[in-house]
Write an enzyme that holds these catalytic residues in place. Structure first.
Site, PDB file in Angstrom:
ATOM      1  N   SER A  81       0.858  -1.178   0.000  1.00  0.00           N
ATOM      2  CA  SER A  81       0.000   0.000   0.000  1.00  0.00           C
ATOM      3  C   SER A  81       0.894   1.227   0.000  1.00  0.00           C
ATOM      4  CB  SER A  81      -0.887   0.000   1.259  1.00  0.00           C
ATOM      5  OG  SER A  81      -1.492   1.263   1.474  1.00  0.00           O
ATOM      6  N   TYR A 104      -2.605  -0.832  10.298  1.00  0.00           N
ATOM      7  CA  TYR A 104      -2.472  -1.097   8.868  1.00  0.00           C
ATOM      8  C   TYR A 104      -1.137  -0.571   8.344  1.00  0.00           C
ATOM      9  CZ  TYR A 104      -3.921  -1.227   3.926  1.00  0.00           C
ATOM     10  OH  TYR A 104      -4.011  -1.479   2.575  1.00  0.00           O
TER      11      TYR A 104
END
Length: 260
Positions: free
Chosen positions: A151, A164
């Site tokens: 990401s 995350y």
């Protein structure tokens, strides 16, 4: 000057290759599976819920694509071992894409430890478990491709997504560690880093006009990404074209990380 022995189009041809994509009963995982299958791969779809995985397999088969199910929980070491054994018993495996992941938002100061552990186990530990289960097969053959779905949060942070960010940052470094250990055995381990994409995971953000305006303003391309726009990078990292690419992260983010 002699002609190259390999025609350029063959560099991205996945015919004869079999790929396992975790977390592929929907969203980005399903689009990656579809894209690899459209480029010739036989794809193995994974998820925890048999009905969802079967539905995704049926959808790809209806499109004339080669797809089979592999139902197991990537966060459970015993299930991973048994699941990979079944996948290998059904045929050779050439590509692993670790896509399964979750997001839990909240202020870090108030975040329950169980939530932290859930995200780290799914987004960081699970790719390690699945890769480690597949690696002996790849190393024994002397070739194989592992692609971790990272990401932009592997590089930058935002409020409310600390677990995350920690997991995806760790997965970037795990990519490099796996490269260090397994590249001598002919295995390529790389990362695919999406920016902000229109997915179910981002549904709440997509529904927020202020956040969408921020994404559009912060991204040089001026928009959210479509999951189908990740396919080209995934095919490249799964195909012969990337045989000398190792330990790298290919960001597909509309230019977000390139600018302030």
């Amino acid at each position: 000057m002699s002609e190259p022995t390999t025609a350029p189009r063959s560099l991205f041809d996945l015919t004869g290759r079999r790929a396992l994509i975790t977390g592929s009963s929907g969203g980005i995982g399903l689009e990656l599976a579809r894209g690899l299958a459209q480029h010739g791969a036989a794809v193995v779809l994974n998820g925890r819920t048999a009905a969802r995985v079967t539905g995704a397999v049926d959808a790809l088969r209806a499109e004339g694509l080669d797809a089979t199910p592999a139902v197991f929980d990537v966060t459970d070491e015993a299930q991973v071992g048994a699941g990979i054994a079944r996948v290998l018993a059904d045929g050779d495996l050439h590509v692993l894409i670790n896509n399964a992941g979750i997001q839990r938002r909240g202020a870090l100061v108030d975040l329950p430890l169980a939530t932290w552990d859930e995200v780290l186990r799914t987004d960081l530990t699970a790719p390690m478990l699945v890769s480690r289960a597949v690696a002996p097969h790849f190393l024994g053959r002397g070739s194989g491709k592992i692609v971790h779905v990272l990401s932009v949060m592997s590089e930058v942070g935002r409020r409310s997504v600390a677990p995350y960010t920690a997991a995806k940052g760790g997965l970037k470094m795990l990519t490099r560690a796996m490269c260090a250990e397994w590249a001598p055995g002919g295995v390529q381990v790389n990362g695919l880093g999406p920016g902000y994409f229109r997915t179910d995971m981002n549904a709440a953000l997509l529904a927020d006009p202020a956040f969408t305006a921020w994404v559009e303003g912060r991204t040089p391309a001026g928009r959210w990404g479509d999951p189908r726009e990740l396919v080209g990078a995934a095919v490249f990292l799964s195909a012969p074209a990337s045989d000398f690419v190792n330990g790298q992260v290919l960001y597909v983010d509309g230019g977000m990380l390139a600018v302030l």
